[in-house]
Design an enzyme around this catalytic site. Structure first.
Site, PDB file in Angstrom:
ATOM      1  N   GLN A  45       0.858  -1.198   0.000  1.00  0.00           N
ATOM      2  CA  GLN A  45       0.000   0.000   0.000  1.00  0.00           C
ATOM      3  C   GLN A  45       0.880   1.229   0.000  1.00  0.00           C
ATOM      4  O   GLN A  45       1.909   1.258   0.686  1.00  0.00           O
ATOM      5  CB  GLN A  45      -0.826   0.043   1.283  1.00  0.00           C
ATOM      6  CG  GLN A  45      -2.235  -0.407   1.148  1.00  0.00           C
ATOM      7  CD  GLN A  45      -3.083  -0.040   2.355  1.00  0.00           C
ATOM      8  OE1 GLN A  45      -2.579   0.308   3.433  1.00  0.00           O
ATOM      9  NE2 GLN A  45      -4.380  -0.116   2.199  1.00  0.00           N
ATOM     10  N   HIS A 105     -10.138   6.647   3.912  1.00  0.00           N
ATOM     11  CA  HIS A 105      -9.895   7.033   5.298  1.00  0.00           C
ATOM     12  C   HIS A 105      -9.435   8.472   5.487  1.00  0.00           C
ATOM     13  O   HIS A 105      -8.758   8.776   6.464  1.00  0.00           O
ATOM     14  CB  HIS A 105      -8.858   6.070   5.938  1.00  0.00           C
ATOM     15  CG  HIS A 105      -9.312   4.645   5.949  1.00  0.00           C
ATOM     16  ND1 HIS A 105      -8.474   3.588   5.666  1.00  0.00           N
ATOM     17  CD2 HIS A 105     -10.513   4.098   6.206  1.00  0.00           C
ATOM     18  CE1 HIS A 105      -9.141   2.444   5.738  1.00  0.00           C
ATOM     19  NE2 HIS A 105     -10.384   2.738   6.070  1.00  0.00           N
ATOM     20  N   TYR A 161      -7.123  10.258   4.149  1.00  0.00           N
ATOM     21  CA  TYR A 161      -5.710  10.637   4.001  1.00  0.00           C
ATOM     22  C   TYR A 161      -5.558  11.501   2.738  1.00  0.00           C
ATOM     23  O   TYR A 161      -6.543  11.790   2.067  1.00  0.00           O
ATOM     24  CB  TYR A 161      -4.822   9.381   3.990  1.00  0.00           C
ATOM     25  CG  TYR A 161      -4.918   8.639   5.311  1.00  0.00           C
ATOM     26  CD1 TYR A 161      -4.526   9.268   6.493  1.00  0.00           C
ATOM     27  CD2 TYR A 161      -5.448   7.361   5.391  1.00  0.00           C
ATOM     28  CE1 TYR A 161      -4.655   8.621   7.720  1.00  0.00           C
ATOM     29  CE2 TYR A 161      -5.581   6.713   6.618  1.00  0.00           C
ATOM     30  CZ  TYR A 161      -5.186   7.342   7.782  1.00  0.00           C
ATOM     31  OH  TYR A 161      -5.326   6.718   8.980  1.00  0.00           O
ATOM     32  N   ARG A 192      -7.756   2.058  -2.786  1.00  0.00           N
ATOM     33  CA  ARG A 192      -8.664   1.890  -1.645  1.00  0.00           C
ATOM     34  C   ARG A 192      -9.468   3.176  -1.467  1.00  0.00           C
ATOM     35  O   ARG A 192      -8.893   4.277  -1.414  1.00  0.00           O
ATOM     36  CB  ARG A 192      -7.867   1.568  -0.375  1.00  0.00           C
ATOM     37  CG  ARG A 192      -8.773   0.949   0.671  1.00  0.00           C
ATOM     38  CD  ARG A 192      -8.056   0.215   1.766  1.00  0.00           C
ATOM     39  NE  ARG A 192      -9.000  -0.747   2.340  1.00  0.00           N
ATOM     40  CZ  ARG A 192      -8.969  -1.175   3.580  1.00  0.00           C
ATOM     41  NH1 ARG A 192      -7.998  -0.794   4.380  1.00  0.00           N
ATOM     42  NH2 ARG A 192      -9.864  -2.019   4.042  1.00  0.00           N
TER      43      ARG A 192
HETATM   44  C1  LIG Z   1      -3.770  -2.826  13.356  1.00  0.00           C
HETATM   45  C2  LIG Z   1      -4.477  -2.268  12.171  1.00  0.00           C
HETATM   46  C3  LIG Z   1      -3.824  -1.363  11.350  1.00  0.00           C
HETATM   47  C4  LIG Z   1      -4.448  -0.851  10.210  1.00  0.00           C
HETATM   48  N1  LIG Z   1      -3.733  -0.088   9.322  1.00  0.00           N
HETATM   49  C5  LIG Z   1      -4.261   0.167   8.086  1.00  0.00           C
HETATM   50  C6  LIG Z   1      -3.449   0.639   7.025  1.00  0.00           C
HETATM   51  O1  LIG Z   1      -2.217   0.789   7.136  1.00  0.00           O
HETATM   52  N2  LIG Z   1      -4.048   0.894   5.833  1.00  0.00           N
HETATM   53  C7  LIG Z   1      -5.373   0.674   5.632  1.00  0.00           C
HETATM   54  O2  LIG Z   1      -5.866   0.925   4.522  1.00  0.00           O
HETATM   55  N3  LIG Z   1      -6.164   0.178   6.613  1.00  0.00           N
HETATM   56  C8  LIG Z   1      -5.630  -0.113   7.807  1.00  0.00           C
HETATM   57  N4  LIG Z   1      -6.397  -0.744   8.762  1.00  0.00           N
HETATM   58  C9  LIG Z   1      -7.796  -1.082   8.451  1.00  0.00           C
HETATM   59  C10 LIG Z   1      -7.867  -2.493   7.833  1.00  0.00           C
HETATM   60  O3  LIG Z   1      -7.262  -2.510   6.574  1.00  0.00           O
HETATM   61  C11 LIG Z   1      -9.308  -2.987   7.671  1.00  0.00           C
HETATM   62  O4  LIG Z   1      -9.987  -2.148   6.793  1.00  0.00           O
HETATM   63  C12 LIG Z   1     -10.038  -3.079   8.997  1.00  0.00           C
HETATM   64  O5  LIG Z   1      -9.301  -3.841   9.904  1.00  0.00           O
HETATM   65  C13 LIG Z   1     -11.424  -3.659   8.824  1.00  0.00           C
HETATM   66  O6  LIG Z   1     -11.344  -4.935   8.265  1.00  0.00           O
HETATM   67  P1  LIG Z   1     -11.577  -6.263   9.174  1.00  0.00           P
HETATM   68  O7  LIG Z   1     -12.908  -6.094   9.829  1.00  0.00           O
HETATM   69  O8  LIG Z   1     -11.529  -7.382   8.183  1.00  0.00           O
HETATM   70  O9  LIG Z   1     -10.468  -6.299  10.169  1.00  0.00           O
HETATM   71  C14 LIG Z   1      -5.792  -1.230   9.909  1.00  0.00           C
HETATM   72  C15 LIG Z   1      -6.442  -2.142  10.746  1.00  0.00           C
HETATM   73  C16 LIG Z   1      -5.799  -2.667  11.855  1.00  0.00           C
HETATM   74  C17 LIG Z   1      -6.522  -3.674  12.714  1.00  0.00           C
END
Ligand SMILES: Cc1cc2nc3c(=O)[nH]c(=O)nc-3n(C[C@H](O)[C@H](O)[C@H](O)COP(=O)(O)O)c2cc1C
Ligand code: SF4
Length: 653
Positions: free
Chosen positions: A103, A173, A175, A223
């Site tokens: 990413q 998100h 950004y 994304r």
């Molecule tokens: C520890 C953590 C760090 C995250 N960092 C990012 C990131 O760097 N980039 C991003 O697009 N989403 C990030 N997210 C969001 C996840 O990509 C994802 O959209 C979110 O966990 C929801 O999906 P899930 O319900 O399958 O966990 C992060 C999520 C977690 C748990």
């Protein structure tokens, strides 16, 4: 293959790349870095998911330009030094048949403090402030936009050189690129602001730059937050139109839909939605976009079970299902699902404690239910015991269950004793809090592990010194947990004082006007407040902290705080409980030291934490054999520490 998971286990082809099934891990900061480069712990972490059967893992958001280097540790993809770490990770995953994307992101105005503790200048499309981090950014000059676009190209070249399969642009998100898309955040009146075509211009430039850097064969995706769900955030219908324009770009291969924005506390709760949100609740957003875009659409957001992922695909809501925390909680999930072992899957309960909770504290991510995650180098494989021993594990809470299961998996002969009629310990209470029923899954999952490991179970059995002497084990693990702490409260004899535990267990009535004295500032005070308010009480939640839920992760707390506000719960910060009488509760302000008297109180509910249950430990003081005390019996904390200590103790036996 499990009956009915045919869509989930069908391959997907994009630009010559084949993904073996429809399960992927979305980009997420794992906090496993070596000065801006992938550390070996991150390689092992992603490799575990690859081995468990995921088709694709997307590595966390990496920086593309020094202007985006915030204090939050991240990979610097613009620096060629990143190539070897990325390459190692890709090779480890490729060896397991799993594809790897990186990413690329720039935070724009979402700049947290710099690594040296100062506030760096944040650049954004316009000087529109951010509400969450209280940042007033500087408008990005056009020349700098060009530099940032170049940064995407340089980074893409590095990632290509590392042998990855694809690149995902973070325009979600809130950004930088998401800020350009938002007409309330981007108020420029040049070629990059105003009309929809102008606001998406930078996205097309970035896609073209990445294609130049990455070459024609690498997959490029983007994304997007289908809806930012915050004040001044991008609305669903706005994104619907922008996604069509972006999706028409020939160099783009897929769109990955999520929700939320970093810009505000409300929107940020959707970045990693807690158990207060329905599983799969973002799929209507991806379905809408998929209906108008002729490219594969990915989605994520609380898809925690393969059956739900299958339904999402069958409904046509997406082509790939992001199951990020589902894989953090159980990296073997796809393999188990494909083998039909659905009951063996350790489903994520969306507690947001050890994954995003750790990340927000700049610690390596893990899972409360599966502390092996993030610790693969240490605990990634079960080492068979050199000498098989007879082990008594006392206490059927999370610490005892994990310890018993792991010790038995290593070959020991293990008996788990529980004084009550069922396993679970304090989880049985925690799941009674409103909106927290899913937390009970922790017990279901651990109990399953205990059973599959062949642990002998003795319920309704209090372990005494005599029983230990009779059994003569080689080692005892004391995991007897804790009990509710109820210190003396001045004047309590005249007042109606009940404990949180009594209320949760239905052993106490609460009057119409309740005050909750919340020392711990965790789930208990908030949950009691919600429950009593829903029961019609007027609730004052007096917290010994700055905010209710201060000690729990932001992404578990904030949507709950919003709900408490809607329910009319009055939250009073900085309150130290002092005493009570028939109508009043007495507090002291923790900062000024001044008394604060809350009048017209029918019931004072105390949520004053837990104390260790040490009866057995004391009875065994001169026993002479090997004893380990773990979990709340050692020191009252949370399920996370209990399960981790269970793993550690069992690994040392
Ligand atoms: C520890 C953590 C760090 C995250 N960092 C990012 C990131 O760097 N980039 C991003 O697009 N989403 C990030 N997210 C969001 C996840 O990509 C994802 O959209 C979110 O966990 C929801 O999906 P899930 O319900 O399958 O966990 C992060 C999520 C977690 C748990
Ligand atoms: S810590 Fe909680 S939210 Fe995070 S992966 Fe584990 S169960 Fe899911």
């Amino acid at each position: 293959m499990a009956v009915g998971l045919t869509h989930l286990f069908s391959p997907l082809r994009m630009r010559g790349l084949t993904l073996r099934n429809r399960v992927f891990s979305t980009g997420h900061m794992a906090v496993m870095l070596d000065d801006g480069k992938v550390a070996d712990s991150m390689v092992a972490y992603h490799a575990a998911k690859a081995k468990g059967g995921a088709a694709l893992t997307i590595i966390e958001a990496a920086r593309i330009h020094p202007s985006g280097d915030s204090g939050r540790p991240a990979i610097r993809a613009y620096d060629p030094a990143c190539v070897s770490g990325y390459a190692k990770l890709a090779a480890a995953c490729h060896a397991q048949g799993c594809k790897v994307f990186a990413q690329l992101s720039h935070p724009g105005r979402e700049m947290t403090m710099a690594a040296d503790g100062t506030h760096a200048v944040a650049y954004a499309p316009s000087a529109v402030p951010n509400e969450r981090f209280h940042v007033m950014p500087r408008e990005m000059p056009v020349a700098m936009i060009a530099e940032v676009v170049d940064g995407f190209e340089t980074s893409a070249r590095n990632i290509h050189d590392a042998g990855l399969d694809g690149i995902e642009i973070v325009a979600s998100h809130g950004y930088l690129l998401g800020q350009f898309l938002n007409p309330r955040v981007n108020i420029r009146n040049d070629d990059y602001g105003g009309t929809l075509a102008n606001r998406v211009r930078i996205i097309h430039e970035v896609i073209a730059a990445i294609r130049r850097g990455a070459g024609k064969d690498m997959v490029i995706g983007i994304r997007l937050s289908g809806e930012e769900k915050d004040h001044d955030g991008i609305e669903a219908d706005e994104m619907f139109q922008m996604a069509q324009a972006i999706g028409a770009d020939d160099d783009l291969d897929y769109l990955n839909i999520t929700a939320g924005t970093s810009a505000g506390l409300a929107g940020s709760t959707h970045i990693v939605p807690s158990m207060r949100f329905e599983p799969g609740y973002t799929t209507p957003l991806s379905a809408a976009i998929r209906s108008v875009v002729a490219k594969p659409v990915f989605v994520a957001g609380r898809i925690n079970q393969p059956q739900l992922a299958e339904q999402t695909l069958v409904r046509g809501a997406a082509d790939m299902c992001g199951m990020t925390r589902a894989l953090i909680s159980d990296p073997e999930m796809p393999r188990k699902a494909q083998a039909g072992q659905l009951d063996d899957i350790r489903a994520c309960v969306a507690c947001n404690q050890a994954c995003i909770g750790h990340m927000l504290n700049a610690c390596a991510i893990s899972c409360i239910q599966h502390p092996e995650t993030g610790r693969e180098l240490e605990y990634g494989t079960r080492v068979p015991a050199k000498q098989l021993r007879k082990i008594m594990v006392v206490g059927g809470g999370p610490a005892g269950m994990k310890c018993a299961a792991v010790a038995a998996e290593r070959g020991h002969v293990v008996t788990l004793y529980e004084a009550g009629a069922q396993l679970g310990g304090q989880v049985a209470l925690a799941q009674l809090l409103p909106g927290r029923a899913e937390f009970g899954g922790v017990t279901t999952n651990l109990a399953g592990e205990v059973q599959r490991a062949g642990v002998k179970l003795r319920l309704n059995t209090s372990v005494t010194r005599e029983l230990v002497d009779d059994e003569a084990p080689d080692a005892i693990i004391v995991a007897t947990g804790g009990t509710g702490r109820s210190p003396e409260i001045e004047g309590a004899d005249d007042a109606h004082v009940v404990s949180a535990w009594q209320v949760l267990q239905g052993q106490a009535n609460v009057g119409g006007r309740a005050v909750i004295a919340d020392w711990r500032c965790d789930w208990v005070g908030m949950g009691l407040a919600e429950r009593l308010a829903r029961d019609g009480c007027h609730v004052r939640l007096a917290v010994n902290g700055m905010v209710a839920g201060q000690t729990i992760p932001q992404y578990a707390r904030d949507s709950w705080l919003g709900d408490l506000h809607k329910l009319g719960v009055e939250i009073i910060p900085h309150m130290r409980l002092y005493g009570a009488d028939a109508q009043d509760a007495y507090f002291q302000h923790t900062l000024s030291g001044e008394p604060v008297i809350l009048n017209e109180v029918d019931t004072l509910v105390t949520a004053l934490g837990t104390q260790s249950e040490t009866t057995l430990e004391k009875a065994l003081e001169n026993w002479g054999g090997e004893i380990q005390v773990i979990g709340d019996a050692l020191s009252p904390r949370t399920v996370e520490e209990a399960v981790l200590e269970g793993l550690k103790a069992a690994s040392e036996l």
